[in-house]
Motif scaffolding. Structure first.
Motif, PDB file in Angstrom:
ATOM      1  N   ILE A 123       0.853  -1.187   0.000  1.00 44.32           N
ATOM      2  CA  ILE A 123       0.000   0.000   0.000  1.00 44.32           C
ATOM      3  C   ILE A 123       0.886   1.234   0.000  1.00 44.32           C
ATOM      4  O   ILE A 123       1.832   1.321   0.787  1.00 44.32           O
ATOM      5  CB  ILE A 123      -0.907   0.040   1.251  1.00 44.32           C
ATOM      6  N   GLN A 124       0.579   2.174  -0.862  1.00 47.63           N
ATOM      7  CA  GLN A 124       1.258   3.466  -0.825  1.00 47.63           C
ATOM      8  C   GLN A 124       0.250   4.493  -0.315  1.00 47.63           C
ATOM      9  O   GLN A 124      -0.637   4.933  -1.037  1.00 47.63           O
ATOM     10  CB  GLN A 124       1.781   3.847  -2.207  1.00 47.63           C
ATOM     11  N   GLU A 125       0.365   4.814   0.982  1.00 51.72           N
ATOM     12  CA  GLU A 125      -0.563   5.752   1.637  1.00 51.72           C
ATOM     13  C   GLU A 125       0.001   7.160   1.531  1.00 51.72           C
ATOM     14  O   GLU A 125       1.054   7.463   2.076  1.00 51.72           O
ATOM     15  CB  GLU A 125      -0.769   5.369   3.102  1.00 51.72           C
ATOM     16  N   GLN A 126      -0.724   8.027   0.823  1.00 51.27           N
ATOM     17  CA  GLN A 126      -0.197   9.349   0.520  1.00 51.27           C
ATOM     18  C   GLN A 126      -0.503  10.386   1.595  1.00 51.27           C
ATOM     19  O   GLN A 126       0.214  11.370   1.730  1.00 51.27           O
ATOM     20  CB  GLN A 126      -0.783   9.834  -0.812  1.00 51.27           C
ATOM     21  N   ASN A 127      -1.579  10.175   2.344  1.00 51.04           N
ATOM     22  CA  ASN A 127      -2.071  11.208   3.249  1.00 51.04           C
ATOM     23  C   ASN A 127      -1.565  11.043   4.675  1.00 51.04           C
ATOM     24  O   ASN A 127      -1.152   9.956   5.087  1.00 51.04           O
ATOM     25  CB  ASN A 127      -3.598  11.212   3.247  1.00 51.04           C
ATOM     26  N   SER A 128      -1.651  12.136   5.426  1.00 53.74           N
ATOM     27  CA  SER A 128      -1.264  12.091   6.834  1.00 53.74           C
ATOM     28  C   SER A 128      -2.340  11.438   7.693  1.00 53.74           C
ATOM     29  O   SER A 128      -2.083  11.068   8.840  1.00 53.74           O
ATOM     30  CB  SER A 128      -0.996  13.513   7.349  1.00 53.74           C
ATOM     31  N   TYR A 129      -3.547  11.289   7.119  1.00 53.46           N
ATOM     32  CA  TYR A 129      -4.641  10.634   7.829  1.00 53.46           C
ATOM     33  C   TYR A 129      -5.300   9.668   6.860  1.00 53.46           C
ATOM     34  O   TYR A 129      -6.028  10.070   5.964  1.00 53.46           O
ATOM     35  CB  TYR A 129      -5.656  11.669   8.330  1.00 53.46           C
ATOM     36  N   CYS A 145       3.966   1.917   2.511  1.00 54.91           N
ATOM     37  CA  CYS A 145       4.853   3.055   2.293  1.00 54.91           C
ATOM     38  C   CYS A 145       4.075   4.335   2.563  1.00 54.91           C
ATOM     39  O   CYS A 145       3.005   4.554   1.977  1.00 54.91           O
ATOM     40  CB  CYS A 145       5.384   3.047   0.858  1.00 54.91           C
ATOM     41  N   VAL A 146       4.613   5.192   3.425  1.00 52.77           N
ATOM     42  CA  VAL A 146       3.882   6.379   3.859  1.00 52.77           C
ATOM     43  C   VAL A 146       4.721   7.636   3.616  1.00 52.77           C
ATOM     44  O   VAL A 146       5.935   7.566   3.391  1.00 52.77           O
ATOM     45  CB  VAL A 146       3.476   6.287   5.347  1.00 52.77           C
ATOM     46  N   ALA A 147       4.037   8.789   3.707  1.00 54.81           N
ATOM     47  CA  ALA A 147       4.709  10.063   3.450  1.00 54.81           C
ATOM     48  C   ALA A 147       4.837  10.927   4.695  1.00 54.81           C
ATOM     49  O   ALA A 147       5.492  11.963   4.657  1.00 54.81           O
ATOM     50  CB  ALA A 147       3.948  10.832   2.367  1.00 54.81           C
ATOM     51  N   TYR A 148       4.219  10.505   5.799  1.00 56.18           N
ATOM     52  CA  TYR A 148       4.203  11.318   7.011  1.00 56.18           C
ATOM     53  C   TYR A 148       4.604  10.486   8.229  1.00 56.18           C
ATOM     54  O   TYR A 148       4.391   9.267   8.257  1.00 56.18           O
ATOM     55  CB  TYR A 148       2.807  11.902   7.248  1.00 56.18           C
ATOM     56  N   GLN A 149       5.140  11.182   9.206  1.00 49.48           N
ATOM     57  CA  GLN A 149       5.443  10.557  10.496  1.00 49.48           C
ATOM     58  C   GLN A 149       4.134  10.258  11.246  1.00 49.48           C
ATOM     59  O   GLN A 149       3.110  10.875  11.000  1.00 49.48           O
ATOM     60  CB  GLN A 149       6.287  11.506  11.359  1.00 49.48           C
ATOM     61  N   GLY A 150       4.195   9.303  12.173  1.00 50.52           N
ATOM     62  CA  GLY A 150       3.100   9.099  13.107  1.00 50.52           C
ATOM     63  C   GLY A 150       1.978   8.193  12.635  1.00 50.52           C
ATOM     64  O   GLY A 150       0.944   8.098  13.304  1.00 50.52           O
ATOM     65  N   LEU A 151       2.154   7.492  11.522  1.00 48.26           N
ATOM     66  CA  LEU A 151       1.051   6.663  11.026  1.00 48.26           C
ATOM     67  C   LEU A 151       0.952   5.297  11.697  1.00 48.26           C
ATOM     68  O   LEU A 151       0.071   4.503  11.377  1.00 48.26           O
ATOM     69  CB  LEU A 151       1.122   6.513   9.500  1.00 48.26           C
ATOM     70  N   LYS A 161       7.047   1.912   6.144  1.00 44.99           N
ATOM     71  CA  LYS A 161       8.303   2.459   5.636  1.00 44.99           C
ATOM     72  C   LYS A 161       8.029   3.893   5.180  1.00 44.99           C
ATOM     73  O   LYS A 161       7.159   4.137   4.331  1.00 44.99           O
ATOM     74  CB  LYS A 161       8.812   1.620   4.452  1.00 44.99           C
ATOM     75  N   ILE A 162       8.749   4.860   5.750  1.00 48.25           N
ATOM     76  CA  ILE A 162       8.570   6.252   5.339  1.00 48.25           C
ATOM     77  C   ILE A 162       9.371   6.495   4.060  1.00 48.25           C
ATOM     78  O   ILE A 162      10.600   6.434   4.064  1.00 48.25           O
ATOM     79  CB  ILE A 162       9.007   7.224   6.445  1.00 48.25           C
ATOM     80  N   THR A 163       8.653   6.744   2.971  1.00 53.80           N
ATOM     81  CA  THR A 163       9.287   6.941   1.662  1.00 53.80           C
ATOM     82  C   THR A 163       8.971   8.305   1.065  1.00 53.80           C
ATOM     83  O   THR A 163       9.732   8.817   0.242  1.00 53.80           O
ATOM     84  CB  THR A 163       8.794   5.876   0.665  1.00 53.80           C
ATOM     85  N   GLY A 164       7.840   8.886   1.443  1.00 52.78           N
ATOM     86  CA  GLY A 164       7.328  10.057   0.738  1.00 52.78           C
ATOM     87  C   GLY A 164       6.441   9.622  -0.413  1.00 52.78           C
ATOM     88  O   GLY A 164       6.218   8.428  -0.641  1.00 52.78           O
ATOM     89  N   ASN A 165       5.916  10.598  -1.134  1.00 53.32           N
ATOM     90  CA  ASN A 165       5.040  10.333  -2.281  1.00 53.32           C
ATOM     91  C   ASN A 165       5.803  10.518  -3.588  1.00 53.32           C
ATOM     92  O   ASN A 165       6.580  11.475  -3.717  1.00 53.32           O
ATOM     93  CB  ASN A 165       3.842  11.297  -2.271  1.00 53.32           C
ATOM     94  N   PRO A 166       5.567   9.651  -4.564  1.00 55.04           N
ATOM     95  CA  PRO A 166       6.213   9.834  -5.871  1.00 55.04           C
ATOM     96  C   PRO A 166       5.806  11.168  -6.490  1.00 55.04           C
ATOM     97  O   PRO A 166       4.647  11.578  -6.404  1.00 55.04           O
ATOM     98  CB  PRO A 166       5.658   8.670  -6.704  1.00 55.04           C
ATOM     99  N   VAL A 167       6.761  11.852  -7.097  1.00 58.81           N
ATOM    100  CA  VAL A 167       6.485  13.114  -7.786  1.00 58.81           C
ATOM    101  C   VAL A 167       7.115  13.071  -9.178  1.00 58.81           C
ATOM    102  O   VAL A 167       7.961  12.232  -9.470  1.00 58.81           O
ATOM    103  CB  VAL A 167       7.044  14.335  -7.011  1.00 58.81           C
ATOM    104  N   ARG A 168       6.678  13.998 -10.012  1.00 59.81           N
ATOM    105  CA  ARG A 168       7.234  14.101 -11.353  1.00 59.81           C
ATOM    106  C   ARG A 168       8.718  14.438 -11.268  1.00 59.81           C
ATOM    107  O   ARG A 168       9.115  15.389 -10.595  1.00 59.81           O
ATOM    108  CB  ARG A 168       6.483  15.183 -12.129  1.00 59.81           C
ATOM    109  N   GLN A 169       9.526  13.676 -11.976  1.00 63.62           N
ATOM    110  CA  GLN A 169      10.981  13.823 -11.860  1.00 63.62           C
ATOM    111  C   GLN A 169      11.493  15.152 -12.398  1.00 63.62           C
ATOM    112  O   GLN A 169      12.548  15.625 -11.978  1.00 63.62           O
ATOM    113  CB  GLN A 169      11.672  12.651 -12.574  1.00 63.62           C
ATOM    114  N   ASN A 299      -3.144  17.169   6.052  1.00 60.70           N
ATOM    115  CA  ASN A 299      -1.924  17.235   5.231  1.00 60.70           C
ATOM    116  C   ASN A 299      -1.269  18.605   5.343  1.00 60.70           C
ATOM    117  O   ASN A 299      -0.049  18.728   5.526  1.00 60.70           O
ATOM    118  CB  ASN A 299      -2.255  16.977   3.754  1.00 60.70           C
ATOM    119  N   ALA A 300      -2.085  19.640   5.209  1.00 57.49           N
ATOM    120  CA  ALA A 300      -1.553  21.008   5.252  1.00 57.49           C
ATOM    121  C   ALA A 300      -0.952  21.322   6.614  1.00 57.49           C
ATOM    122  O   ALA A 300       0.136  21.910   6.707  1.00 57.49           O
ATOM    123  CB  ALA A 300      -2.660  22.008   4.913  1.00 57.49           C
ATOM    124  N   MET A 301      -1.641  20.931   7.681  1.00 50.61           N
ATOM    125  CA  MET A 301      -1.167  21.252   9.023  1.00 50.61           C
ATOM    126  C   MET A 301       0.149  20.553   9.346  1.00 50.61           C
ATOM    127  O   MET A 301       0.950  21.070  10.140  1.00 50.61           O
ATOM    128  CB  MET A 301      -2.228  20.894  10.061  1.00 50.61           C
TER     129      MET A 301
END
Length: 364
Positions: A123-129, A145-151, A161-169, A299-301
């Motif tokens: 699972i690639q979870e993009q959100n903080s919640y 794989c997550v993009a935020y701490q505390g999940l 595993k904290i990886t971040g979200n894929p973005v355009r290179q 996410n914003a906070m």
């Protein structure tokens, strides 16, 4: 070279589709002879975007639950059963070695079936919640794989595993593109450039705000690159006749749009937040209140709490926008601070790190 069969599901919005495509592209570069199949929701944008990226896709009859009592809600249980049944057929036929879900309606049935068949799942979870679907899927998933701490509040800690979200290179190298970007958008030197992003479909409340504040922006010597979205382009395109406003349905060269920007107004979808951390420009987030679990505000906070961005809720735009924007544009020091702080949150190797986790599952 070893070949694999890799199935991916992510859709509904660009924030789910483009990460899935980015992961597929990275895995295809590593295993060029492997076979890839996407699974999406019928009639959603992935059915167009994925084939354009060069991948096959199959559609499920699935959608989300509306927040009010509607006929679509009454159909939801039947759609779930239909989608699970079709996902079983797809998996039986394709015989994947691994299943990857990046969110969206179709990823639930697909990953549920894959896990029940003991196919390794990620699972690639993009959100903080996270939403309820990924919370349920996480019990059977092999890696998250997550993009935020505390999940670990939501998922088994040992799977995270904290990886971040894929973005355009191409966003990794915008620093040297400022001059090219100014020329591309025909912008004047010495003016502040505001980039407005509301997502591929558009954001009604943000568009209303920009229209209302056009005279205010003129007073502050601001030029605008305004992505108003597919749903609103016909309504707002007339403002593009102005010398200081550029109106677009969709921005195809996001690297140049980001390079041209001095300040950015944006929704706070997970992929947008990840891109903006890499871009490193001062940002004012206006989160959508119309999403599950109010996850855009969360996410914003996560960024605002690091003093790395500003936030204005939709309900506060009338009272707060002009004051907050005036403060930001008047203070180069504040702009610099936000820019430096948001860059520190960037996870630039997300696609590679997620592919590493997929590769580890394939080689177990």
């Amino acid at each position: 070279m070893k070949t694999y069969k890799i199935i991916l599901s992510g859709g509904g919005t660009g924030g789910h589709i483009y990460p899935a495509i980015a992961i597929a592209n990275e895995l295809k570069a590593r295993f060029p002879e492997s076979e890839f199949l996407f699974v999406g929701a019928k009639d959603r944008m992935e059915m167009e975007k994925v084939p354009k990226a060069g991948y096959a896709i199959k559609g499920l009859w699935i959608s989300g639950i509306q927040r009010r009592l509607t006929l679509k809600n009454l159909m939801f249980p039947f759609k779930v059963l239909s989608s699970i049944w079709k996902a079983r057929k797809i998996i039986k036929s394709f015989k994947p070695d691994v299943a990857i879900g990046t969110g969206g309606f179709a990823s639930g049935p697909l990953l549920f079936v894959a896990a029940s068949k003991n196919i390794p799942t990620l699972i690639q979870e993009q959100n903080s919640y996270p939403g309820i679907t990924n919370k349920l899927l996480s019990k059977k998933a092999n890696k998250i794989c997550v993009a935020y701490q505390g999940l670990e509040r939501f998922f088994p800690k040992e799977k995270i595993k904290i990886t971040g979200n894929p973005v355009r290179q191409d966003l990794l190298s915008i620093a040297g593109k400022a001059a090219e970007a100014k020329k591309h958008f025909n912008l004047k030197e010495g003016k502040c450039t505001l980039l407005v992003l509301g997502g591929s479909l558009g954001a009604r409340r943000i568009n209303e705000l920009i229209e209302k504040e056009l005279d205010f922006f003129d007073v502050h010597n601001v030029e605008i690159i305004w992505q108003c979205g597919k749903l609103y382009y016909q309504q707002y395109k007339l403002y593009g006749n102005s010398k200081t406003v550029r109106v677009y349905e969709f921005l195809n060269q996001m690297d140049l749009a980001y390079a041209a920007a001095d300040i950015i107004i944006s929704r706070a979808g997970a992929s947008s937040v990840s891109e903006l951390c890499i871009v490193g420009k001062p940002v004012i987030f206006i989160p959508s209140p119309n999403v599950a679990e109010d996850h855009q505000t969360k996410n914003a906070m996560a960024v605002v709490n690091k003093e790395a961005a500003m936030i204005i809720k939709e309900e506060d735009l009338g009272a707060d926008f002009e004051n907050k924007f005036s403060q930001l544009i008047a203070s180069k020091e504040k702009q610099q601070k936000l820019s430096e702080n948001i860059k520190e949150l960037a996870l630039v190797n997300a696609t590679k790190d997620i592919a590493d986790e997929v590769e580890a599952l394939l080689k177990k």
